[in-house]
Motif scaffolding. Structure first.
Motif, short mmCIF file in Angstrom:
data_model
loop_
_atom_site.label_atom_id
_atom_site.label_comp_id
_atom_site.label_asym_id
_atom_site.label_seq_id
_atom_site.Cartn_x
_atom_site.Cartn_y
_atom_site.Cartn_z
N PRO A 184 0.84 -1.23 0.00
CA PRO A 184 0.00 0.00 0.00
C PRO A 184 0.87 1.27 0.00
O PRO A 184 2.02 1.26 0.44
N ASN A 185 0.28 2.35 -0.51
CA ASN A 185 0.91 3.69 -0.52
C ASN A 185 2.25 3.70 -1.24
O ASN A 185 3.13 4.50 -0.93
N GLY A 186 2.43 2.77 -2.15
CA GLY A 186 3.65 2.76 -2.95
C GLY A 186 4.90 2.42 -2.16
O GLY A 186 6.01 2.80 -2.55
N GLU A 187 4.77 1.71 -1.02
CA GLU A 187 5.93 1.36 -0.22
C GLU A 187 6.80 0.36 -0.98
O GLU A 187 6.32 -0.43 -1.79
N ARG A 188 8.09 0.40 -0.69
CA ARG A 188 9.05 -0.46 -1.39
C ARG A 188 9.71 -1.49 -0.47
O ARG A 188 10.36 -2.40 -0.94
N LYS A 189 9.53 -1.35 0.82
CA LYS A 189 10.21 -2.23 1.76
C LYS A 189 9.23 -2.66 2.85
O LYS A 189 8.44 -1.83 3.33
N SER A 190 9.28 -3.96 3.20
CA SER A 190 8.34 -4.45 4.21
C SER A 190 8.89 -5.73 4.81
O SER A 190 9.93 -6.25 4.39
N VAL A 191 8.13 -6.24 5.80
CA VAL A 191 8.46 -7.49 6.48
C VAL A 191 7.30 -8.45 6.27
O VAL A 191 6.13 -8.05 6.35
N GLU B 64 12.73 -10.05 5.46
CA GLU B 64 12.58 -8.63 5.12
C GLU B 64 12.91 -8.51 3.63
O GLU B 64 13.92 -9.07 3.16
N PHE B 65 12.05 -7.84 2.87
CA PHE B 65 12.27 -7.77 1.42
C PHE B 65 12.09 -6.34 0.93
O PHE B 65 11.55 -5.47 1.62
N ARG B 66 12.54 -6.14 -0.29
CA ARG B 66 12.43 -4.84 -0.95
C ARG B 66 11.90 -5.05 -2.37
O ARG B 66 12.41 -5.90 -3.10
N VAL B 67 10.87 -4.31 -2.75
CA VAL B 67 10.25 -4.42 -4.08
C VAL B 67 11.14 -3.71 -5.09
O VAL B 67 11.42 -2.51 -4.95
N ARG B 68 11.62 -4.47 -6.09
CA ARG B 68 12.49 -3.90 -7.11
C ARG B 68 11.68 -3.29 -8.26
O ARG B 68 11.96 -2.17 -8.70
N ARG B 69 10.68 -4.06 -8.73
CA ARG B 69 9.82 -3.54 -9.81
C ARG B 69 8.50 -4.29 -9.80
O ARG B 69 8.38 -5.36 -9.16
N ILE B 70 7.49 -3.81 -10.50
CA ILE B 70 6.16 -4.44 -10.63
C ILE B 70 5.89 -4.61 -12.12
O ILE B 70 5.88 -3.62 -12.89
N ALA B 71 5.67 -5.84 -12.53
CA ALA B 71 5.43 -6.12 -13.96
C ALA B 71 4.37 -7.20 -14.08
O ALA B 71 4.47 -8.25 -13.42
N ASP B 72 3.36 -6.97 -14.91
CA ASP B 72 2.27 -7.93 -15.16
C ASP B 72 1.60 -8.36 -13.87
O ASP B 72 1.32 -9.55 -13.65
N GLY B 73 1.39 -7.43 -12.94
CA GLY B 73 0.72 -7.73 -11.69
C GLY B 73 1.57 -8.48 -10.69
O GLY B 73 1.07 -8.90 -9.65
N GLN B 74 2.83 -8.71 -11.04
CA GLN B 74 3.74 -9.41 -10.15
C GLN B 74 4.74 -8.41 -9.55
O GLN B 74 5.28 -7.58 -10.27
N SER B 75 4.97 -8.55 -8.25
CA SER B 75 6.00 -7.73 -7.59
C SER B 75 7.28 -8.55 -7.52
O SER B 75 7.31 -9.60 -6.86
N VAL B 76 8.31 -8.08 -8.22
CA VAL B 76 9.61 -8.74 -8.20
C VAL B 76 10.40 -8.16 -7.02
O VAL B 76 10.70 -6.97 -7.01
N CYS B 77 10.72 -9.05 -6.07
CA CYS B 77 11.32 -8.59 -4.81
C CYS B 77 12.68 -9.26 -4.59
O CYS B 77 12.95 -10.34 -5.14
N SER B 78 13.50 -8.60 -3.75
CA SER B 78 14.79 -9.16 -3.33
C SER B 78 14.83 -9.18 -1.81
O SER B 78 14.25 -8.32 -1.14
N PHE B 79 15.53 -10.22 -1.28
CA PHE B 79 15.66 -10.31 0.16
C PHE B 79 16.58 -9.20 0.68
O PHE B 79 17.53 -8.80 0.00
N ALA B 80 16.30 -8.74 1.90
CA ALA B 80 17.11 -7.68 2.51
C ALA B 80 17.40 -8.05 3.96
O ALA B 80 16.48 -8.43 4.70
N ASN B 81 18.67 -7.94 4.32
CA ASN B 81 19.10 -8.14 5.71
C ASN B 81 18.66 -9.50 6.28
O ASN B 81 18.18 -9.60 7.41
#
Length: 554
Positions: free
Chosen positions: A34-41, A54-71
């Motif tokens: 929500p609210n265009g956040e890029r980082k969450s747990v 803990e992950f970070r959203v890298r990009r959104i394509a075709d309704g899919q959120s491509v994320c990378s692990f963080a910390n």
């Protein structure tokens, strides 16, 4: 990139989503923050095993959120990697376990098992080889562990002892110094002689000093004679003032009598002039007769004025004489003031010369060197005919009683030294070994007690002196000999100190057993307050050797 699995999902904000393209670096899932956040747990579920990530959203394509692990914690990363390996083996059907030839020939699992069985005979020796390898590895590990134990023991031993530099036995002796310079005329004692306090040890000769003393005594006698002469002169002048005052009193009485007579004569002249003045007009008295009477009246007036001035002058002289000033005619003589000034200067000079003479006499007395205390002459540095200067050492006196040694530790090591620590002492030149105990640490504790001679201070100004008490000193060890001392500081670990039975000893009795109250504390139990109480290092780390030498001479 791995294919999606039904066993993989992620729970974000309480909603579970399937996970696609899961790798050890990230994943893809059909959700958006929500609210265009890029980082969450969130919680990722792998084979019903939840993992907090803990992950970070890298990009959104075709309704899919491509994320990378963080910390990610290390354990979480290892669990994800282990899960991916198991899934890969299941997906590959065991192909990674087959050889290249098996895959090229198209063998099935059963054929592969048959080929494997055919080679089982050739591999019967492998367990024995592995056993030998394990035994060798175990032996290497044991040797490495033994080496580590030896290194640890050597390190701990080096930590449990502290070497004391510039160590020497100094506490049972006192040095005798020359207080004046001169030639040694006579040495009255030899090494090994017993002496009492006040016994004459050495006689010095200094003719120049004797000549100077005689000259000073002559100057002092001259100054005293001058004081006596000026004192006599003052008394004579005081008597002269007394006689002059009496003479002036008599002169004033005569002057006052003459003034009284002059005033009567003036009154008679004025009366005669008044009687003759009315008869001038009638011609009974001539003008010449009147003028004569008038002249006589004027003369009497002048005589009265002169007598009055004489009385005033005599009064002034009497007043001056009362103030020790003698007026002789038109000359004022303050002879007493001059005499008093010269007398004050002569007395000051006489006092100064008397003090100088006393100092000279004391210096001449110092030509006779006496024993400062009872003891035994253990060393004699001088012979008859030698010339010595002020503060030169003549001999040394040893005495029974308190015996102690001294040395230095560096400033960074001083905090490890505490009163009561046992000390191992040896005499390298005589092959003696005995024990001691730390008595004091720091410059104030050192130089306020005992005789610590300058020749043993070979370290820098920042080194901290240590005083060690010795109870049972062998009789054949001379004072001033170099020692080798090592302080047993303990390990600083309470259980290890207890295991090694390391305890602080009672100060002043190193060879006696400590009482339970004294011996119960280990080095690790000594608080910082006790360290500050016993070790005067922080405020006395770098006094100069001159200050120490001054304290020693005092």
């Amino acid at each position: 990139m791995s294919s999606p699995s039904s066993n993989e999902s992620i729970i974000v904000d309480g909603v579970q989503y399937p996970v696609k393209e899961l790798t050890e670096f990230g994943f893809a899932a059909p959700f958006s923050l929500p609210n265009g956040e890029r980082k969450s747990v969130a919680t990722i579920v792998l084979n019903d095993q939840p993992l907090e990530i803990e992950f970070r959203v890298r990009r959104i394509a075709d309704g899919q959120s491509v994320c990378s692990f963080a910390n990610l914690p290390i354990k979480t990363t290892e669990k994800i990697q282990s899960y991916l390996k198991r899934r890969h083996r299941q997906d590959s059907g065991g192909l990674e376990e087959r050889t290249y030839d098996e895959l090229a020939s198209g063998q099935t699992d059963s054929a592969s098992a048959t080929a494997t069985a055919s080679t089982s005979t050739a591999t019967t020796a492998e367990p024995q080889q592995r056993a030998h390898v394990k035994a060798f590895a175990l032996l290497v590990m044991l040797l490495a562990g033994l080496a580590m134990v030896i290194v640890a023991l050597v390190f701990m031993r080096s930590r449990s002892t502290l070497s004391v530099a510039h160590s020497a036995l100094v506490g049972n002796s006192i040095r005798v110094h020359s207080k004046v310079e001169g030639e040694i005329a006579e040495v009255l004692v030899r090494e090994g002689d017993e002496v009492r306090k006040g016994d004459v040890l050495v006689r010095l000769s200094n003719p120049e000093l004797s000549t100077q003393n005689d000259l000073l005594l002559a100057q002092s006698d001259t100054a005293k004679a001058k004081v006596q002469a000026l004192t006599k002169q003052r008394e004579v002048f005081k008597q002269k003032l007394t006689f002059a005052s009496k003479k002036l009193e008599l002169e004033r009485e005569v002057a006052q009598s003459e003034l009284k007579a002059a005033r009567k004569a003036l009154s008679s002249a004025e009366a005669a002039y008044g009687r003759l003045l009315p008869f001038v007009k009638s011609g009974a008295v001539t003008q010449l007769e009147l003028d004569e009477v008038e002249n006589q009246k004027l003369a009497e007036e002048s005589n009265c004025i002169a007598r009055e001035n004489l009385v005033k002058q005599i009064d002034f002289s009497i007043e001056a004489a009362g103030k020790n000033v003698l007026i002789l005619g038109d000359r004022v003589d303050d002879e007493l003031g001059r005499i008093d000034a010269e007398l004050a200067m002569a007395r000051a000079e006489a006092r100064e010369l008397e003090k100088t003479c006393q100092i000279a006499v004391d210096r001449e007395k110092d030509l006779v060197v006496v024993a400062p205390r009872d003891g035994t002459i253990y060393v004699n540095y001088r012979q008859q005919g030698e010339f010595v200067k002020v503060a030169d050492e003549l001999m040394g006196i040893s005495y029974p009683g308190e015996t102690w040694a001294a040395g230095q530790v560096t400033a960074d090591q001083a905090s490890r030294v505490l009163p009561g620590q046992p000390v191992s002492i040896s005499v390298p030149s005589m092959k003696h070994q005995f024990d001691g105990v730390v008595m004091a640490v720091g410059h104030r504790a050192m130089y306020s007690k005992g005789n610590y001679n300058a020749e043993f201070r070979g370290a820098t100004a920042t080194d901290v002196p240590v005083k060690v008490y010795i109870e049972d000193l062998p009789d054949d060890i001379p004072s001033g000999i170099r020692l080798k001392m090592a302080i047993k500081t303990g390990y600083g670990i309470e259980w290890l100190d207890n295991a090694m039975e390391y305890k602080l000893m009672p100060i002043g009795s190193p060879t006696k057993k400590a009482s339970p109250a004294d011996s119960s504390q280990t080095l690790a139990q000594v608080t910082a307050a006790s360290i500050e109480q016993h070790v005067s290092v922080a405020e006395n780390t770098a006094p100069t050797n001159n200050v120490a030498l001054t304290e020693e001479r005092k």
